[in-house]
Motif scaffolding. Sequence first.
Motif, PDB file in Angstrom:
ATOM      1  N   SER A  96      -0.351   5.288  -7.486  1.00 18.76           N
ATOM      2  CA  SER A  96      -1.230   4.452  -7.912  1.00 18.76           C
ATOM      3  C   SER A  96      -2.143   4.030  -6.854  1.00 18.76           C
ATOM      4  CB  SER A  96      -0.819   3.230  -8.739  1.00 18.76           C
ATOM      5  OG  SER A  96      -1.819   2.343  -8.968  1.00 18.76           O
ATOM      6  N   SER A  97      -3.365   3.574  -7.106  1.00 20.60           N
ATOM      7  CA  SER A  97      -4.129   2.797  -5.881  1.00 20.60           C
ATOM      8  C   SER A  97      -4.567   1.535  -6.462  1.00 20.60           C
ATOM      9  CB  SER A  97      -5.546   3.860  -5.737  1.00 20.60           C
ATOM     10  OG  SER A  97      -6.267   3.966  -7.334  1.00 20.60           O
ATOM     11  N   SER A  98      -3.922   1.349  -7.427  1.00 14.19           N
ATOM     12  CA  SER A  98      -4.333  -0.213  -7.932  1.00 14.19           C
ATOM     13  C   SER A  98      -3.316  -1.165  -7.440  1.00 14.19           C
ATOM     14  CB  SER A  98      -4.268  -0.228  -9.484  1.00 14.19           C
ATOM     15  OG  SER A  98      -4.409  -1.554 -10.019  1.00 14.19           O
ATOM     16  N   PRO A  99      -3.618  -2.202  -6.638  1.00 12.39           N
ATOM     17  CA  PRO A  99      -2.836  -3.155  -6.111  1.00 12.39           C
ATOM     18  C   PRO A  99      -2.520  -3.959  -7.074  1.00 12.39           C
ATOM     19  CG  PRO A  99      -4.938  -3.311  -4.976  1.00 12.39           C
ATOM     20  CD  PRO A  99      -4.937  -2.536  -5.980  1.00 12.39           C
ATOM     21  N   SER A 100      -3.107  -4.337  -8.206  1.00  7.95           N
ATOM     22  CA  SER A 100      -2.483  -5.278  -9.255  1.00  7.95           C
ATOM     23  C   SER A 100      -1.224  -4.413 -10.122  1.00  7.95           C
ATOM     24  CB  SER A 100      -3.705  -5.622 -10.119  1.00  7.95           C
ATOM     25  OG  SER A 100      -4.234  -4.614 -10.839  1.00  7.95           O
ATOM     26  N   GLU A 119       0.684  -1.324  -0.070  1.00 12.67           N
ATOM     27  CA  GLU A 119       0.137  -0.041  -0.142  1.00 12.67           C
ATOM     28  C   GLU A 119       0.843   1.258  -0.060  1.00 12.67           C
ATOM     29  OE1 GLU A 119      -2.128  -3.422   1.574  1.00 12.67           O
ATOM     30  OE2 GLU A 119      -0.250  -2.298   2.028  1.00 12.67           O
ATOM     31  N   ASP A 120       1.871   1.117   0.807  1.00 11.82           N
ATOM     32  CA  ASP A 120       2.798   2.427   0.713  1.00 11.82           C
ATOM     33  C   ASP A 120       3.739   2.608  -0.474  1.00 11.82           C
ATOM     34  OD1 ASP A 120       3.555   1.310   4.050  1.00 11.82           O
ATOM     35  OD2 ASP A 120       2.048   2.945   3.307  1.00 11.82           O
ATOM     36  N   LEU A 121       3.888   1.378  -1.000  1.00 12.93           N
ATOM     37  CA  LEU A 121       4.936   1.703  -2.320  1.00 12.93           C
ATOM     38  C   LEU A 121       3.601   2.106  -3.345  1.00 12.93           C
ATOM     39  CD1 LEU A 121       6.661  -1.815  -2.283  1.00 12.93           C
ATOM     40  CD2 LEU A 121       7.575   0.433  -1.796  1.00 12.93           C
ATOM     41  N   ALA A 122       2.493   1.731  -3.217  1.00 13.95           N
ATOM     42  CA  ALA A 122       1.599   2.204  -4.402  1.00 13.95           C
ATOM     43  C   ALA A 122       1.421   3.774  -4.220  1.00 13.95           C
ATOM     44  CB  ALA A 122       0.086   1.433  -4.197  1.00 13.95           C
TER      45      ALA A 122
END
Length: 517
Positions: free
Chosen positions: A471-475, A463-466
């Motif tokens: 981006s807010s996309s986990p994929s 989540e922090d790397l996103a």
Amino acid sequence: MGTQINIGEDSSGQSIDIDLEELLATRLLVQGNSGSGKSHLLRRLLEKCAGLVQQVVIDPEGDFASLADLFGHVVIDGAAYTAREIETLGARVREHRASVVLALDELEVEQQIRCASLFLSALFDAPRDHWYPALVVVDEAQMFAPAAAGEMSDETRRMTLAAMTNLMCRGRKRGLAGIVATQRLAKLAKNVAAEASNFLMGRTFLDIDMQRAADLLGMDRRQADRIRDLQRGQFLGLGPAVSRRPVAVNVGSVRTGGKNVSHGLLPLPNEPGEGMETLLTNKLDEAVSEPEISRSVPTPRPAAELEHALSAAQPAATPIATPLTDVAEHDGRTASGNVEPATASVQDNCPKVLASNDADGAFEIDDVVRELAQGDGSTFRTATSLFRDFAILCRQRGVASAHVDIGHFRRLFACQIGGLHKLEGIAKDVAQEVIATVDEDVLAPYLAMVVATALGEPIPAEEDLAILYGSSSPSRVRRLLDHLERSGLIVIREEFGGERSIIVPHVAERISASEAA
């Protein structure tokens, strides 16, 4: 429902059609000298596919505004909005699937280029949920993707080339099908022209342009003279969406018209010579004493009114099937995203380069970058908007920033949000060496992992790397991590329980070895 749209007839009266689905996947290049009928061809194409697919027209001369009368296009006057508003409008155009015409005729040339670049970048940077099929028509494309540097500034040229290259090279995966029209192929950047698979070549006279057009059409040198003999409104077409063999096209009629003046002869005024001289010199002294005439700026439409027009614009009746599932490994769309190629110098990789300038200036530039990085949602903003704010803040504080171009700024910004300032001494030197060859689009999240390893802390959560990646996309973050692993920058270990652990190899060992030495 068929997707064949008629653009005209051949010499024998047979209908010449364009496969709209194929066009969305393969893009189109139109060339022809001034007066050859390029705008007429584009208008015919737009009229025939109106209601089938979303249309976005970049119109430097304001000729396509009449599409609004019959087909419900929203006309966005580029002169009436700020740069930030243009970017926001571009995002909303994709969200609401509105067919629009960006009219730039009230702007100076460089302002036209900057406005179009911001708008195209906003279309390109739209969230994945808004990647609907759309035709993006750019008239007079040689202005926005010049083959050689002209009178525009280097910053503007880099911005517009990045926007046009993204449209033609990477836009297909986002549903954007570029259609570019130019007076001369020699004036158009090769990276932009080379991505088109369909061609419609109109009349041209210069040998170099005829030969390039003939080469694209698969014609030999003896047949190249045929291009010179084409009449207004006649084109030679080739490509998977047009024809597998070169075909002559007489473009059909259109229902809307441009604002161009008539090219026919008109009677001259009957005023005698002395009377005409009087008209020209009447009150000349008073005229020259008046303030310089400035171009009028239209009153902007209220934001609520324009947003309503965008949301109420007629969407495509049926989505056209287009391959949108083929996703790039990482498609950075923010300040930490892949907007321009990385700069080559190792010294340009982090704020360390500023030490070579005066110390006060270095710290002031660091302060400006830090202030931008600490702003709410800064990692989700585009690189161009952040760089513009950076330049404004530097001018307000009297900080010399001419040596910091947008590529350099992106690395400074990535180093700031990635936490390079948390390291000191040998650890900082090792981190700078490790990130020296890492591209800007993945630098911030990778640097955060390097910093955590150097400090002996846990690797940041996905989540922090996103957030660092914008981006807010986990994929999307998982694809980023897979890309870093394939590049040999990290090692990912899959645990039996399904958890994943990330290791940044060699960083701790290099720090220990340097300290021991």
